[in-house]
Design an enzyme around this catalytic site. Structure first.
Site, short mmCIF file in Angstrom:
data_model
loop_
_atom_site.label_atom_id
_atom_site.label_comp_id
_atom_site.label_asym_id
_atom_site.label_seq_id
_atom_site.Cartn_x
_atom_site.Cartn_y
_atom_site.Cartn_z
N ASP A 102 66.51 -76.96 41.57
CA ASP A 102 67.03 -76.32 42.79
C ASP A 102 66.24 -76.82 44.00
O ASP A 102 65.11 -77.30 43.86
CB ASP A 102 66.83 -74.80 42.72
CG ASP A 102 67.66 -74.16 41.61
OD1 ASP A 102 68.64 -74.78 41.19
OD2 ASP A 102 67.29 -73.05 41.20
N1 URA Z 1 65.94 -72.92 36.54
C1 URA Z 1 66.12 -72.49 37.79
O1 URA Z 1 66.43 -71.34 38.03
N2 URA Z 1 65.97 -73.40 38.79
C2 URA Z 1 65.61 -74.68 38.59
O2 URA Z 1 65.46 -75.43 39.54
C3 URA Z 1 65.41 -75.10 37.27
C4 URA Z 1 65.59 -74.21 36.26
#
Ligand code: URA
Length: 261
Positions: A102
């Site tokens: 993310d």
């Molecule tokens: N899980 C999440 O919630 N975000 C990420 O970036 C990776 C795994």
């Protein structure tokens, strides 16, 4: 070498993608459209074309990147900074990111032009473990821990998550966390709500559903305020890489990521 394997290794796409391209008539071998992915080609002598462009084998590359928060896992974006922007001046043709983090997530991201490698790391049935370090608002008791470990519902109509591992590191109040943390970017609380519990720990999962860690922790009442991926398979982020820096993986590290050593 098989035609589909060659194309995947050249970074045209994953093994699955390239099979579709071949079946759809997008690939030529020595000027002839070939629709069978399994045919054997000679990568030194045969001329392979994808969408009428010759595909050349440049060798495989594997990068470890320390992703900072604030950039998106994408090749290009009109407005936002992407992970590829950190590779200025490097030939990134055919190179793609393995999975996604993310925008606000930091840590280990791999980039490669090897479709096979990506396939092995990303397919759920391969069960490659990924470990994340988190800070979250809330607290985790024994019951929450069991739920996270055995499988939990994170969305209507979705299957339960696969068994995971959780290790709790610290439990304290937000105000203490904010005073002591060396993390630069995290969710900032209104000071009137400083007396809230926070928890940190390591969550290891073997799937890659969207926002999975955040959703798993949310399902037990915790709100993630900081997230960092620290390992993939047996490969750990090299902490000597500053955020935004990258380096090539060694042979042993490639095998470690795949769980082969
Ligand atoms: N899980 C999440 O919630 N975000 C990420 O970036 C990776 C795994």
């Amino acid at each position: 070498m098989r035609l589909d394997k060659f194309l995947a290794q050249c970074g045209v796409g994953t093994r699955k993608d390239v099979r579709t391209y071949i079946k759809d008539g997008m690939v030529k071998v020595n000027g002839q459209v070939i629709t069978k992915p399994e045919i054997e080609i000679n990568e030194n002598d045969d001329v392979i074309e994808y969408l009428d462009k010759v595909v050349t084998y440049t060798g495989k590359v594997y990068y470890m990147f320390h992703k900072p928060g604030g950039c998106i896992t994408a090749r290009k974006d009109a407005i936002r900074k992407t992970v590829f922007d950190f590779f200025e001046g490097i030939n990134m043709n055919g190179v793609f990111h393995v999975g996604r983090l993310d925008k606000d997530t930091e840590g280990l991201l791999l980039l490669t032009n090897d479709g096979e490698f990506e396939h092995k790391l990303m397919y759920p049935e391969k069960h490659v473990e990924k470990t994340y370090f988190f800070w979250a608002l809330g607290s985790l008791d024994e019951e929450d821990r069991k739920k996270l470990e055995s499988g939990i519902s994170i969305g209507k109509g979705e299957k339960l998550t696969k068994p995971a591992k959780i290790e709790i590191d610290k439990c304290e109040m937000y105000k203490e966390f904010e005073q002591e943390t060396c993390i630069g970017e995290f969710y900032k609380m209104d000071s009137r709500r400083y007396d809230q519990p926070v928890v940190s720990g390591y969550l290891t999962i073997s799937e890659g559903r969207k926002h999975q860690v955040k959703r798993m922790l949310k399902a037990v009442g915790c709100f993630v305020i900081y997230l960092k991926r620290i390992s993939i398979g047996g490969l750990t982020l090299d902490e000597s890489l500053e955020k935004g820096q990258y380096r090539l993986l060694t042979e042993v590290e490639i095998q470690k990521a795949l769980g082969e050593v």
